[in-house]
Design an enzyme around this catalytic site. Structure first.
Site, PDB file in Angstrom:
ATOM      1  N   GLY A 115       0.153  -4.332  10.182  1.00  0.00           N
ATOM      2  CA  GLY A 115       1.398  -3.968   9.531  1.00  0.00           C
ATOM      3  C   GLY A 115       1.479  -2.467   9.352  1.00  0.00           C
ATOM      4  N   LYS A 161       0.837  -1.208   0.000  1.00  0.00           N
ATOM      5  CA  LYS A 161       0.000   0.000   0.000  1.00  0.00           C
ATOM      6  C   LYS A 161       0.868   1.252   0.000  1.00  0.00           C
ATOM      7  CE  LYS A 161      -4.204  -1.777   2.176  1.00  0.00           C
ATOM      8  NZ  LYS A 161      -5.128  -1.641   3.328  1.00  0.00           N
ATOM      9  N   SER A 192      -0.721   0.993   6.075  1.00  0.00           N
ATOM     10  CA  SER A 192      -1.060   0.105   7.185  1.00  0.00           C
ATOM     11  C   SER A 192      -2.121  -0.879   6.731  1.00  0.00           C
ATOM     12  CB  SER A 192      -1.574   0.929   8.372  1.00  0.00           C
ATOM     13  OG  SER A 192      -1.792   0.101   9.499  1.00  0.00           O
ATOM     14  N   ASP A 193      -2.057  -2.081   7.283  1.00  0.00           N
ATOM     15  CA  ASP A 193      -3.093  -3.068   6.993  1.00  0.00           C
ATOM     16  C   ASP A 193      -3.233  -4.001   8.182  1.00  0.00           C
ATOM     17  OD1 ASP A 193      -4.732  -3.888   4.405  1.00  0.00           O
ATOM     18  OD2 ASP A 193      -4.285  -5.712   5.517  1.00  0.00           O
ATOM     19  N   GLN A 194      -4.444  -4.464   8.401  1.00  0.00           N
ATOM     20  CA  GLN A 194      -4.719  -5.333   9.548  1.00  0.00           C
ATOM     21  C   GLN A 194      -5.226  -6.697   9.090  1.00  0.00           C
ATOM     22  OE1 GLN A 194      -8.220  -4.861  12.355  1.00  0.00           O
ATOM     23  NE2 GLN A 194      -6.576  -4.093  13.634  1.00  0.00           N
TER      24      GLN A 194
END
Length: 198
Positions: free
Chosen positions: A108, A55, A71-73
């Site tokens: 992340g 991203k 950011s990623d979850q």
């Protein structure tokens, strides 16, 4: 005097935007267009890290002299990745599966300085132990908050907190999707201090 580079949040998530606004630093948002599918044998932590990096890099490619935050979850139970529920039925099924159990959330974080090409990456883990929930409680919660776009089928910043028995982790913001404590550390390494605004 060198001006501070602008910040760009590589996300269209209103939850991440609201979190980043808490640091009172000016920023813009740009939506990255990436494939978020997991790869074969990819662990939940590795998936969260890779998606955050992809991203950030996708947005960084079109932004010069900026600091890009990606950011990623990822939600995982028994090492199985669970996506956003997308429907009331799926949300209820996820919460029923979580009832009385502990669930891991990996968030992340990737911060890229497009001027220097520097890249900083971290993965934060939070473990949520859910209360034993009745079908009536699950149905009522999903009807009231409609958490269909949230990993884990809850909104911790809202009524979702009532689903939990306890949370283990370094930063409660991680569960909402942006670990602000770690982000402040990474921004500090790049010379940006939210407390003094530079």
């Amino acid at each position: 005097m060198t001006s501070r580079p602008s910040l760009v949040l590589a996300s269209s998530s209103p939850y991440r935007r609201a979190l980043l606004e808490r640091l009172q630093l000016p920023f813009t948002s740009a939506s990255p267009d990436i494939d978020e599918s997991a790869r074969p044998h990819e662990t939940p932590a590795a998936l969260a890290e890779r998606l955050a990096i992809e991203k950030a890099r996708a947005v960084a490619a079109s932004h010069s002299d900026t600091i890009v935050i990606g950011s990623d979850q990822v939600c995982a139970i028994d090492d199985a990745v669970l996506g956003k529920p997308g429907s009331v039925a799926n949300a209820c099924a996820q919460l029923a599966r979580f009832s009385g159990r502990s669930v891991d959330f990996y968030t992340g974080l990737c911060v890229i300085n497009t001027a220097s090409g520097g890249e900083k990456v971290a993965v934060e883990r939070s473990t949520v132990t859910f209360r034993t929930l009745s079908d009536a409680q699950i149905t009522a919660y999903v009807e009231r908050e409609q958490p269909l776009d949230c990993a884990g089928a809850f909104r911790m910043e809202g009524l979702g907190i009532a689903l939990f028995e306890r949370i283990e982790g370094d930063d409660p913001n991680t569960l909402i999707g942006l670990p602000l404590i770690r982000l402040c550390q990474l921004l500090g390494e790049l010379g940006i201090d939210p407390l003094v605004g530079e």
